[in-house]
Design an enzyme around this catalytic site. Structure first.
Site, PDB file in Angstrom:
ATOM      1  N   GLY C  72     -60.627-156.578  -8.882  1.00 27.54           N
ATOM      2  CA  GLY C  72     -59.601-156.077  -8.341  1.00 27.54           C
ATOM      3  C   GLY C  72     -59.298-154.497  -8.798  1.00 27.54           C
ATOM      4  CG  LEU C  73     -60.459-151.909  -6.258  1.00 29.22           C
ATOM      5  CD1 LEU C  73     -59.725-150.969  -5.237  1.00 29.22           C
ATOM      6  CD2 LEU C  73     -61.877-151.401  -6.399  1.00 29.22           C
ATOM      7  CB  CYS C 130     -62.418-153.143  -2.498  1.00 26.01           C
ATOM      8  SG  CYS C 130     -62.099-154.427  -3.842  1.00 26.01           S
ATOM      9  CG  ASN C 192     -68.181-153.783  -1.260  1.00 28.40           C
ATOM     10  OD1 ASN C 192     -68.251-154.663  -2.122  1.00 28.40           O
ATOM     11  ND2 ASN C 192     -67.118-152.679  -1.300  1.00 28.40           N
TER      12      ASN C 192
END
Ligand SMILES: Cc1cc2nc3c(=O)[nH]c(=O)nc-3n(C[C@H](O)[C@H](O)[C@H](O)COP(=O)(O)OP(=O)(O)OC[C@H]3O[C@@H](n4cnc5c(N)ncnc54)[C@H](O)[C@@H]3O)c2cc1C
Ligand SMILES: Cc1cc2nc3c(=O)[nH]c(=O)nc-3n(C[C@H](O)[C@H](O)[C@H](O)COP(=O)(O)OP(=O)(O)OC[C@H]3O[C@@H](n4cnc5c(N)ncnc54)[C@H](O)[C@@H]3O)c2cc1C
Ligand SMILES: Cc1cc2nc3c(=O)[nH]c(=O)nc-3n(C[C@H](O)[C@H](O)[C@H](O)COP(=O)(O)O)c2cc1C
Ligand SMILES: Cc1cc2nc3c(=O)[nH]c(=O)nc-3n(C[C@H](O)[C@H](O)[C@H](O)COP(=O)(O)O)c2cc1C
Ligand code: FES
Ligand code: FES
Lengths: 258, 303, 303, 258
Positions: C72-73, C130, C192
């Site tokens: 989650g970055l 993402c 990704n």
């Protein structure tokens, strides 16, 4: 019948450069009859690698319920297989496919067995069965180089045996086909690189009965996935096909498109 | 009633486990290994109007925990399937789900119309997701409107319920699922293979003659679970789940995600006895987990 | 010049191997294990304007030949990255590619504008893909127009070349690639992670607290290769390839597919020395395969 | 320093139901100092399974360059590890993380070591180091049932030892916390299920120094992937965090949100 069994390793050894001989014991050996059939080997439990590996049956010993595989270390599968030791087990599915028809050579006739590299192994069981039938056998075994020659004496015990190496480091320098010109024989049985099989088909299929064992990448090994098909020679661009895993791996020259 | 019995549109299943299309041929090879009547159902190989040879070989390549295939829908054509394969399968007490493929809407409609009349075909599986054919196939599976229209046309002619097989190679799987539900689909099957490729180190060429192929096996299971989880919450038709199933535990995971039955593909190649083994193991696992019936597992992750 | 030296927009690389964003933090941990100056470049963890804690744990789950993550970055925010992380990295002779993330166009623009002024940041990697954040992120990565517009805006403010990181979770990867090329991207990085999920057998719940996560590792390599193969033939900007790379042989395969450099993600967790090992092994493999320079491998599968 | 090494198996045996003791020899043992650190184990070459498994260091023998792991067969990873035999090697990364601070108990003081199930192993190295320091140790070891009790005698050699089982089949029936009420001690060191750690924190953190070893699913194990973070107690919904793999696995009670 096709059986799936964890067979026990009787012995495993390197018999030439990166070539391993693996002797296994299992009930499924009782199902093995035709020379040239193969087994499908799961070299490791789990997903790495996922698929089975097809390996020809090089020798069958019904008395001891043993059979022999001879394989070259090629990639991950065969390399992993080579690390397995005595008393460990190997997951085998087989016997699979149709092998060489020994009945196509009559007792007293001469069969020429032509093997190239890792195509040599199935010829060993074939040769024994032919000899047992009263057939005279001549072997031509072609290898890249001296280091990878194997089973020469074993073949010599069964019949005349010529060994060739591409680089001339052992035996006759050149290709198996160079040796053939001077020999007389009734049938040809062969297993090896596609180029070799094509040469045999081109030069001999018109006059002789020629049987060739093919290789193809396989999924199931039992005829269900259509991974290993080839066109039939009479319909080379059409819909008719043969499966290497179940109709083969041995075909009569001229039956399928090489 | 057994712990495993399941009713789905058109299908009364002894158990919810069936071989996936293309991984079981028309059953003959496995018929030599075990009794096909033990299976919940059989999804037969894709059938097209005309016979197809498929793609040149090599047609398979191994990948980490998976495989690529580019068979290219090889099949003997509708006539032979109707006259030889389905009658042969009729000796078994097992419903057949016929996988229907084609290059044009007309193709699909023709196969669907005729094959759905076969007595042992209890449902159709519309293969709008085959990545290995140049025309048709995947186009039907990636544009919602096209998929919906095809589903409608096939529904009009089919004598049996129609399941639509979804491709995972889309941005929005829920949108696709809803489109075919709107088109009248009785159920969904998912997922088909992910589009992939492998290259040979020495030659630099693709290993598959067809260049790209469909990725299947354990590697894709997390993608399948995710998609079934998303779709099952948004549609009201049942899902037959697939993608990397090997063991009874995997079946439960697919049910938890939202499946009502499952299909086993690649695992049949690794272990030809995979389906009967899974069927045998399921009751004990259900017992351990405390379920009286497998249907209680459906959608447990989000219910 | 060495066999491995590569020039890409903004980047002069000693070798084409770099750790992938999110799999190397800001380098501190690996800096204890080997000399970071040995790397071709470093793709640092996604940076957002404000600090982010990310998702609740568990944040990782293992899958067959892969893993799911839903970090989650998490990152300390732009200020800290500028004032602490990048200056720390400046001790090494290695170009930094800053991974830029956000929830809105403005976020991206702000991070890009400021981080691109850091002396050791030689390129940006726009993370429009993402899968683990609810807003932004993936939306930018699945709609061509949105991706193009974002790329344009970021290009306007960035002091260094901009690479855009593509999501594999789309129907048409070529369309996305062309859109960002049109938007002015100097390069692409791909792929990704694939969106996936795992469920726990006992509880029936998702293993990841975030429910879904991004699938990485060897399992996804065939998908990455296929996408790079498709995209590299349709764009004229270079591609930094990633997805399941573990060994020098994998690097060659990515180059054959069309990559001009590569990034290593998950493999760093399995073997923290993966990057230097690959860099060490590459020259010998190139020698064996008969290449004088690694750039000769780029696109070999289709050239 | 963190080292990656193929360590040799000195011995591996089942010491309780599904609990294995694995003794490994390797140079990296020289890096092991703090009790409560862990190693990251690659149980098999290749992709199945892909990730490493975190296992606590249960004992360090610097003289022999050996260390001990004690683990429970949980899933595929630990099951595969349990099949490895003497003389085979295991790929180990470590030592990792920060362990129990023995310096927080002064010589002459009493430390209470509370272990639950598979949280017991790291306490064994801890106990030895505390005893060597002149600290009096009391152990409370909680298990599910008699079958899975291990290392009781080894702990008894070091200090007073209470064993509890949840089902009462061995030792005291009940939870470790039931036993604690009647004991006096200066510090608590604990490893085990989260519920147990929470109970210790709630009941004792106010008066005593309490150190807890946490578990979290890990990616890298070295602090790079942010898989294993937890919130700090002073900012339970904010941005500040600790990583279990590098800041922990041992934290002072009250430091992080359990
Ligand atoms: C009917 C048949 C009989 C065979 N008999 C023998 C034998 O007796 N001895 C022997 O050494 N080899 C034999 N082979 C070849 C053997 O199957 C391959 O060498 C082996 O599969 C390579 O596996 P790997 O994991 O080591 O290599 P990898 O290259 O890592 O394998 C990757 C994938 O490609 C497949 N593959 C690679 N090469 C071949 C090939 N030549 N044929 C079919 N699939 C291949 C593998 O099965 C696997 O799925 C036979 C092949 C067939 C089809
Ligand atoms: C710091 C630390 C120290 C540990 N020390 C020990 C020990 O000394 N003895 C022991 O028996 N166990 C210990 N564990 C737990 C041990 O890591 C897991 O039991 C093990 O990873 C399970 O792997 P598996 O493949 O058998 O199970 P699977 O369930 O198949 O594993 C699947 C995935 O989940 C992860 N996972 C599963 N359970 C846990 C868990 N409890 N904690 C972290 N990851 C998990 C695995 O690592 C793997 O990635 C420790 C965990 C941590 C975090
Ligand atoms: C060799 C092979 C052939 C396939 N052929 C078909 C097919 O004809 N029709 C179809 O709908 N799906 C076909 N599939 C896809 C499978 O039915 C299934 O959806 C996919 O393989 C995922 O399941 P798995 O991971 O269990 O294999 C095929 C898959 C494989 C591996
Ligand atoms: C734990 C983890 C965290 C990641 N974080 C980021 C990130 O912050 N930004 C990003 O662009 N990609 C992120 N990624 C994706 C990787 O950079 C890479 O694209 C992907 O993992 C595929 O490569 P791999 O298979 O080598 O891991 C992350 C991947 C993992 C496994
Ligand atoms: S390998 Fe499956 S049909 Fe031959
Ligand atoms: S496990 Fe990667 S940061 Fe802790």
């Amino acid at each position: 019948m096709i059986v799936n069994e964890n067979c026990t390793i009787v012995s495993q050894k390197e018999i030439a450069g990166n070539i391993h001989e693996l002797i296994l014991r299992g009930e499924l050996s009782t199902e093995m009859q035709e020379p040239g059939q193969f087994v499908h080997v799961k070299v490791a439990d789990g997903h790495d690698p996922l698929l089975r590996r097809p390996i020809s049956i090089a020798n069958i010993n019904h008395e001891k319920k043993e059979f022999t595989l001879i394989y070259r270390l090629e990639g991950r599968g065969t390399t992993l297989l080579s690390t397995k030791k005595e008393y460990e087990t190997v997951d085998i599915l087989g016997p699979l496919g149709h092998g060489f028809p020994i009945e196509e050579t009559n007792p007293g006739e001469t069969a020429l067995l032509v093997g190239g590299g890792i195509g040599v192994p199935p010829l060993y069981e074939l040769s024994q069965q032919l000899v047992a039938r009263g057939v005279k056998v001549i072997h031509i075994l072609g290898f890249q180089t001296k280091e990878v020659v194997f089973y020469e004496e074993k073949f010599m015990e069964l019949g005349e045996t010529f060994v060739t190496t591409v680089d001339g480091t052992y035996g006759i320098k050149g290709f198996v086909t160079d040796v053939m010109k001077d020999l007389s024989f009734d049938t040809i049985y062969s297993c090896g690189p596609k180029a070799m099989l094509k040469a045999l088909e081109t030069n001999y299929a018109a006059d002789k009965k020629v049987y060739l064992s093919l290789e193809e990448r396989m999924g199931c090994g039992i005829g269900a996935c259509f991974a290993c098909v080839c066109h039939t020679a009479d319909d080379p661009t059409g819909f008719s096909y043969k499966k290497v895993c179940t109709d083969g791996p041995v075909f009569k020259a001229g039956e399928v498109v090489l | 009633m057994s712990r495993l019995e399941i009713d789905l549109p058109g299908l009364h299943l002894k158990n919810p486990v069936m071989p996936a299309s293309g991984c079981f041929g028309f059953g003959r090879e496995f018929g030599n290994l075990y009794n096909l009547s033990d299976l919940g159902a059989i999804m037969i190989k894709a059938t097209t109007v005309e016979p197809r040879f498929g793609n040149p070989t090599p047609r398979v390549a191994e990948t980490s925990a998976g495989m690529l295939n580019a068979i290219g829908l090889q099949n003997p054509g509708l006539e032979k399937v109707l006259n030889e394969e389905l009658p042969w399968l009729a000796q078994y007490d097992v419903p057949i789900i016929a996988n229907v493929a084609g290059s044009t809407e007309e193709d699909y409609v023709e196969v669907a119309k005729r094959i759905s009349t076969a007595p042992n075909v209890h449902a159709l599986e519309l293969n709008i997701s085959c990545p290995n054919v140049k025309t048709g196939g995947i186009a039907f599976g990636t544009i919602p409107e096209v998929a919906k229209s095809l589903t409608k046309k096939v529904k009009e002619v089919s004598e049996v319920p129609v399941y639509v097989k979804l491709s995972p190679n889309v941005t929005n799987i829920v949108e696709m699922a809803k489109a075919v539900e709107d088109g009248g689909a009785d159920g969904l099957t998912m997922i088909n293979t992910l589009l992939g490729m492998r290259l040979d180190l020495k030659s630099g060429n693709t290993i598959l003659a067809n260049k790209t192929g469909g990725l299947s096996g354990p590697a894709i299971k997390p993608v399948a679970i995710r998609m079934i989880y998303e779709v099952s919450q948004q549609v009201s038709i049942p899902i037959i789940g697939m993608g990397g199933i090997e063991r009874a535990e995997d079946v439960i995971e697919f049910f938890y995600a939202g499946a009502s039955a499952v299909a086993v593909g690649t695992a049949n190649f690794v272990d030809p006895f995979a389906c009967p083994k899974i069927i045998k193991d399921l009751p004990e696992i259900l017992e351990q987990l405390g379920f009286d019936h497998i249907s209680e597992c459906t959608g447990r992750s989000w219910k």
